[in-house]
Every structure is written in structure tokens, then in C-alpha cells.
Scaffold this active site. Structure first.
Site, PDB file in Angstrom:
ATOM      1  CG  HIS A 206     -21.370   0.444  71.150  1.00  0.00           C
ATOM      2  ND1 HIS A 206     -21.350   0.942  72.417  1.00  0.00           N
ATOM      3  CD2 HIS A 206     -21.994   1.376  70.394  1.00  0.00           C
ATOM      4  CE1 HIS A 206     -21.944   2.120  72.439  1.00  0.00           C
ATOM      5  NE2 HIS A 206     -22.351   2.413  71.231  1.00  0.00           N
TER       6      HIS A 206
HETATM    7  C1  UD1 Z   1     -25.712   2.766  67.039  1.00  0.00           C
HETATM    8  C2  UD1 Z   1     -25.396   4.268  67.079  1.00  0.00           C
HETATM    9  C3  UD1 Z   1     -24.521   4.588  68.275  1.00  0.00           C
HETATM   10  C4  UD1 Z   1     -25.148   4.061  69.548  1.00  0.00           C
HETATM   11  C5  UD1 Z   1     -25.422   2.578  69.393  1.00  0.00           C
HETATM   12  C6  UD1 Z   1     -26.070   1.983  70.613  1.00  0.00           C
HETATM   13  C7  UD1 Z   1     -25.261   5.352  64.884  1.00  0.00           C
HETATM   14  C8  UD1 Z   1     -24.336   5.920  63.881  1.00  0.00           C
HETATM   15  N1  UD1 Z   1     -24.679   4.690  65.879  1.00  0.00           N
HETATM   16  O1  UD1 Z   1     -24.472   2.086  66.831  1.00  0.00           O
HETATM   17  O2  UD1 Z   1     -24.359   5.991  68.382  1.00  0.00           O
HETATM   18  O3  UD1 Z   1     -24.279   4.308  70.617  1.00  0.00           O
HETATM   19  O4  UD1 Z   1     -26.287   2.379  68.270  1.00  0.00           O
HETATM   20  O5  UD1 Z   1     -26.119   0.599  70.535  1.00  0.00           O
HETATM   21  O6  UD1 Z   1     -26.450   5.524  64.783  1.00  0.00           O
HETATM   22  N2  UD1 Z   1     -26.856  -5.085  64.776  1.00  0.00           N
HETATM   23  C9  UD1 Z   1     -27.513  -6.244  65.070  1.00  0.00           C
HETATM   24  N3  UD1 Z   1     -28.753  -6.171  65.641  1.00  0.00           N
HETATM   25  C10 UD1 Z   1     -29.350  -4.982  65.927  1.00  0.00           C
HETATM   26  C11 UD1 Z   1     -28.679  -3.815  65.597  1.00  0.00           C
HETATM   27  C12 UD1 Z   1     -27.432  -3.864  65.046  1.00  0.00           C
HETATM   28  O7  UD1 Z   1     -27.000  -7.337  64.852  1.00  0.00           O
HETATM   29  O8  UD1 Z   1     -30.481  -4.999  66.448  1.00  0.00           O
HETATM   30  C13 UD1 Z   1     -25.503  -5.167  64.193  1.00  0.00           C
HETATM   31  C14 UD1 Z   1     -25.495  -5.181  62.679  1.00  0.00           C
HETATM   32  O9  UD1 Z   1     -24.446  -5.975  62.269  1.00  0.00           O
HETATM   33  C15 UD1 Z   1     -25.195  -3.731  62.337  1.00  0.00           C
HETATM   34  C16 UD1 Z   1     -24.257  -3.328  63.482  1.00  0.00           C
HETATM   35  O10 UD1 Z   1     -24.741  -4.034  64.613  1.00  0.00           O
HETATM   36  O11 UD1 Z   1     -24.635  -3.576  61.087  1.00  0.00           O
HETATM   37  C17 UD1 Z   1     -24.234  -1.868  63.763  1.00  0.00           C
HETATM   38  O12 UD1 Z   1     -25.549  -1.366  64.006  1.00  0.00           O
HETATM   39  P1  UD1 Z   1     -25.855   0.187  63.764  1.00  0.00           P
HETATM   40  O13 UD1 Z   1     -27.238   0.508  64.154  1.00  0.00           O
HETATM   41  O14 UD1 Z   1     -25.421   0.574  62.393  1.00  0.00           O
HETATM   42  O15 UD1 Z   1     -24.842   0.912  64.738  1.00  0.00           O
HETATM   43  P2  UD1 Z   1     -24.471   0.614  66.268  1.00  0.00           P
HETATM   44  O16 UD1 Z   1     -23.061   0.166  66.295  1.00  0.00           O
HETATM   45  O17 UD1 Z   1     -25.488  -0.223  66.940  1.00  0.00           O
END
Ligand code: UD1
Length: 359
Positions: A206
Site C-alpha cells: 500500500h
Molecule cells: C495511511 C498512512 C500510512 C499507513 C496506512 C495504513 C499517511 C500518510 N499514510 O496510508 O502510513 O501505513 O495508512 O493503512 O498517513 N481509502 C479508502 N477507505 C479508507 C481509507 C482510505 O478507500 O477507509 C482510500 C482512499 O482512496 C484514500 C486512499 O485510500 O485516498 C489513501 O488513504 P490515506 O489515509 O490517505 O493513506 P493510506 O494509503 O491509507
């Protein structure tokens, strides 16, 4: 003492649960408030973990959701500032390295509220990783730094942090793992996925630097395709990764793909795997304790103790390198591990004892 405990994204929940349980042993001395920023919001990225870990519903939910780094960080800060002004805590405690960690630490520091950072001092020395920026900045403005491994002590010393802020307490992620292993054993995930013990390798991906870039993703997938000819790959897929693979038209057909799993199911799947392929931070630590070989698909790690003492190998993202390490680990009978210092299930107790003495 009023403490605000901040969670936001998946790995925060496992880290905060043991701290909250320990705090609840001192109802006369500490009043905790659990704040969930809502950085993660899908049921299987958040609620499932509250259920498995027995976490109470958050006292305050900020509901920020997804966005660019600036948007997400700014939204959290704006909403968290209002929470701080209304509740006037003595301390804000943050864990890990996600955007919620930095946003809440910064908001508190600007209001002159003390900040404690759990899992401080880890460094990958790769500033292209958003998590590295979050780690550096959070540590720089925290008053109390709780450390998981010896490398963190060295890193902070080099950055000129004074000794009296640092507390080497062990690893709260491992507290959670040890507390939940028996429950994880009761998971039926293997039969649900029609898998036999040791007959599969578990895959998670991820990291933005791996999954957001088409050519990086293609290179890793080429290696994984080859590996999947020798062993079944099981891939609980992060929503970010799913979106990107769909966008690139690269979603692999011959892997066993599942939605993100709850804590117990994932722990069980990990503990019964032949080996694990991952770019996660926490999984490098968990596999070390479970004695399952871990191939980390990154060029660096902020958790070097898992490679020095544990079962972790940093294999990078080059196709040939991933393949050769996977072939070696497929033949391996047993992986030796030494338990890192203080990864004994009592880190949260040490943290809370220190907080009680400090304030
Ligand atoms: C975040 C953390 C990362 C951690 C990871 C664990 C940051 C910069 N990154 O990354 O360090 O290892 O979480 O999972 O804080 N999304 C969904 N549903 C959710 C959450 C996210 O669909 O409940 C999708 C959305 O499209 C979103 C993307 O995932 O834009 C990324 O989510 P985000 O929280 O920005 O970062 P992670 O990649 O989850």
C-alpha cells in the site's frame, strides 16, 4: 490528568488499544478521551479493529476522510484545534507516523499542550516517504518520546534530542499481538479462503512509492506473478492499491484477493503463512515475533531491528531480487528469530507508569 489519545488510520488502533487499557487501570488519576480523526473510515479499515480490539467508541470523531496530504492534514488540524480548546487536556498522546499523528501533534504544540509520541525516533532516511516527514516533524515538537528499538535512541541522539525526553519502553504493537494471539487462533479465515497452513504466501502492498507509480507497480507485479506459479499468493488489498491497480488495468487474476481483513483474521493468516511479502512497517515487526519470514518490498526500513534480530529481509523492488529471495525462502525449513529488547508485551504499562510519574 486529562489525556487526549489520537487515532486515525489502521495501524493506530492496534497501538493505542493497550495504552488505553493500561490507562483505564487508573480512573482516579487519568481521564482519557479517545479522538478518532476519521482518516480511515471504511468498516474494514476502522470499525473492524475497534470490534476485534474491544476498543470503546471514540469520544470524539472528526470525520475528516481522504484528501491530498495538505488537505487531510489541514482538515484534521482545524477540527482538532476546536477539540483542544474545548477540552483543555494536559497531554495529547499520538502514535506512529500517519498524517493524523503529525496533524494532532502540531495542533497541540502550537497551543502549548504537552505532546507524547509513541513509536518515536524511527528513521528510514528517505524523505520521499510521507511517513518519514511525519516522523521527523512529530518527534521535533514532542515533549515525551517513547521508543521501540535501539536504532531510535541513536537517531534521536544524532538529531540532538536531549536524553531526558527519551524513554525506551518496547513496542505497543507487540503488546496487542501477544494479547490477541489466542483469539486470532479461533479465526476461521483459512477455511473461508480454502487454504492449508504453510501452503500460501501472504502479500500486502500500500505504500504510495510502490503503488501510485505504474512502472514501479509493474516491476513488483512481474516478480509476484512468477512467485505465484510456485505458491498461492493471498492478497488482502488496501483500497488505495485496489483503486490504482484498477486504474492501471493491472489487477492480478491468479492471486487470492480479499478485502482488507480484521485484526484477528489477519494475524491468523500471517501466523500460518509460509512467508510474507509486504511494504508495511508493522508487519515487519509482527512477523519477527511470529517467526514467519518477511520479505520487505522496499529499499529501506525504519525498523532495522527486525532485519538484525528478526525474520525480516529488505529485498527492494527489483524483480530479480524479489524472485531470488522468494525462492530461497520457499526452500527454508525454519527461520530463527531473536526477540528485540523489551518486545515483551509490557510496553503500554511502562508508558503509563512514566506518564504517571511525569505529570
Ligand atoms: C495511511 C498512512 C500510512 C499507513 C496506512 C495504513 C499517511 C500518510 N499514510 O496510508 O502510513 O501505513 O495508512 O493503512 O498517513 N481509502 C479508502 N477507505 C479508507 C481509507 C482510505 O478507500 O477507509 C482510500 C482512499 O482512496 C484514500 C486512499 O485510500 O485516498 C489513501 O488513504 P490515506 O489515509 O490517505 O493513506 P493510506 O494509503 O491509507
Amino acid at each position: 490528568m486529562k489525556i487526549i489519545l489520537v487515532v486515525g488510520a489502521r495501524p493506530n488502533f492496534m497501538k493505542m488499544a493497550p495504552i488505553l487499557y493500561e490507562i483505564k487501570k487508573y480512573p482516579d488519576r487519568i481521564h482519557p478521551l479517545l479522538v478518532h480523526t476519521g482518516q480511515h473510515y471504511d468498516k474494514n479499515m476502522s470499525d473492524l479493529f475497534f470490534d476485534d480490539l474491544g476498543l470503546p467508541k471514540p469520544d470524539i470523531f472528526l470525520g475528516v476522510g481522504s484528501g491530498s496530504h495538505a488537505q487531510q492534514t489541514a482538515k484534521i488540524m482545524e477540527k482538532f484545534e476546536a477539540v483542544l480548546l474545548e477540552n483543555k487536556p494536559d497531554l495529547v498522546l499520538v502514535v506512529g507516523d500517519v498524517n493524523s499523528t503529525l496533524a494532532c501533534a502540531l495542533t497541540a504544540a502550537k497551543l502549548h499542550i504537552k505532546v507524547a509520541h509513541v513509536e518515536a525516533g524511527l528513521r528510514s532516511f528517505d524523505r520521499r516517504m510521507p511517513e518519514e516527514i511525519n516522523r521527523l516533524l512529530t518527534d521535533a515538537i514532542s515533549d515525551y518520546l517513547f521508543l521501540t528499538e535501539a536504532s531510535a535512541v541513536k537517531n534521536l541522539e544524532k538529531e540532538g534530542v536531549s536524553q531526558d525526553k527519551m524513554f525506551f519502553v518496547g513496542n505497543v504493537m507487540i503488546d496487542s499481538l501477544l494479547q490477541n494471539l489466542d483469539k486470532a487462533k479461533q479465526s476461521t479465515i483459512l477455511s473461508q479462503l480454502q487454504l492449508e497452513k504453510q501452503s500460501y504466501a501472504l502479500l500486502t502492498l500500500h505504500r504510495a512509492e510502490n503503488v501510485d507509480n505504474r512502472s514501479a507497480m509493474q516491476e513488483i507485479l512481474d516478480a509476484l506473478m512468477e512467485i505465484s506459479k510456485k505458491i498461492q499468493l493471498v492478497f488482502p488489498i488496501h483500497p488505495r492499491t485496489k483503486n490504482k491497480l484498477e486504474e492501471f488495468g493491472l489487477l492480478p487474476k491468479n492471486f487470492k484477493i480479499t478485502d482488507p481483513l480484521g485484526y484477528w483474521d489477519f494475524l491468523h493468516l500471517m501466523s500460518q503463512a509460509k512467508f510474507v511479502l509486504t511494504d508495511s512497517g508493522g508487519i515487519q515487526e509482527e512477523t519477527t515475533i511470529l517467526q514467519i519470514p518477511c520479505l520487505t518490498l522496499r529499499e529501506n526500513t525504519e525498523r532495522p531491528v527486525t532485519a538484525e534480530k528478526g525474520t525480516n529481509t529488505i529485498v527492494g523492488t527489483n524483480k530479480e531480487k524479489i524472485l531470488s529471495h522468494a525462492l530461497e525462502v520457499l526452500e527454508r525449513k525454519k527461520s530463527q528469530t531473536q526477540i528485540p529488547d523489551l518486545w515483551d508485551g509490557h510496553a503500554a504499562r511502562r508508558i503509563v507508569e512514566i506518564l504517571l510519574n511525569l505529570i
